[in-house]
Design an enzyme around this catalytic site. Sequence first.
Site, short mmCIF file in Angstrom:
data_model
loop_
_atom_site.label_atom_id
_atom_site.label_comp_id
_atom_site.label_asym_id
_atom_site.label_seq_id
_atom_site.Cartn_x
_atom_site.Cartn_y
_atom_site.Cartn_z
N THR A 15 45.31 26.15 17.46
CA THR A 15 45.79 27.37 16.81
C THR A 15 46.20 28.40 17.85
OG1 THR A 15 43.52 28.18 16.74
CG2 THR A 15 44.33 27.07 14.77
N ALA A 245 36.98 35.17 22.68
CA ALA A 245 37.70 34.60 21.54
C ALA A 245 39.17 34.93 21.69
CB ALA A 245 37.16 35.16 20.23
N LYS A 246 39.97 33.99 21.22
CA LYS A 246 41.43 34.15 21.30
C LYS A 246 41.88 35.46 20.70
CE LYS A 246 42.15 29.99 19.31
NZ LYS A 246 42.30 28.56 19.34
N ARG A 247 41.33 35.79 19.53
CA ARG A 247 41.84 36.96 18.82
C ARG A 247 41.52 38.27 19.56
NH1 ARG A 247 37.98 34.77 15.80
NH2 ARG A 247 36.00 35.86 15.61
#
Length: 274
Positions: A15, A245-247
């Site tokens: 993702t 985290a990516k976000r």
Amino acid sequence: MAATGIVTRFAPSPTGLLHLGHAFSALVAWRTARAAGGRFLLRIEDIDTARCRPEFTAAILEDLAWLGLDWDGEVRVQSGHFAAYAATLEALRGRGLLYPCFCTRAEIAAAAPHGPEPVYPGTCKHLDAGEAAARIASGAAHAWRLHMDRAAAGRTLSFSEHGERRVCDPMPFGDVVLARKDTPASYHLCVTQDDEAQGVTLVTRGEDLLPVTAIHRLLQEVMGWPEPEYAHHRLLVDAGGQRLAKRDGAPAIRALREAGLSVEAVRARVGIFE
Ligand code: GLU
């Protein structure tokens, strides 16, 4: 378990780009396998076709190779195995362990006690079978949920982490989804089934997933699949103590690489030096 028998894996979802937290997870699993003369497998968990993208899969493979990781055998890509998941769902349905759920997210959130992940209140569990069949026949969108109390009845579950046995209980998760409305499988089903299909004997993953191990152990027992050993590793945190985290903009391996960092420097950033 004989050390040489270890089969472990890294199972990212494509993702986004790999960040340092993923690199840590992959390196822990790879190093465990290689140190024991075992096998390290790679699996792409891409059943969420709305969020996963093939270009991220390609980037993950490239970044892992850049980090110096090699994997054994073919990469297993979950989206190529929907028929296998469907067969398991069919078997569970035949045993009365699944029921269709027509609820929307909003309905569940409104009816369930508040929490980060609302536990399903069981609304559709009590639907008349004829009515449920008619709604399915009319094309109503539906998920398939595990009948948790039936599936877990009479079972005392546990798992083994670094040789230590720990009791676990899937009941608090309620009737988890095994096939989603938008994709005919779910994380819990696919991760468990694929560990079995790939002969994984050691599940290496972050400690954020430790609670759901109870669900996975239940599925293994219900399906008669072998029980793997578990190794839940710590999560990397940023300077403020927040989980990477990516976000939240955790640095992508690719960005570090493009900024000129060496493999050794990236490995050192995750605390793996050799
Ligand atoms: N695909 C899952 C993730 O990216 C991990 C799979 C697992 O080990 O449970 O968080």
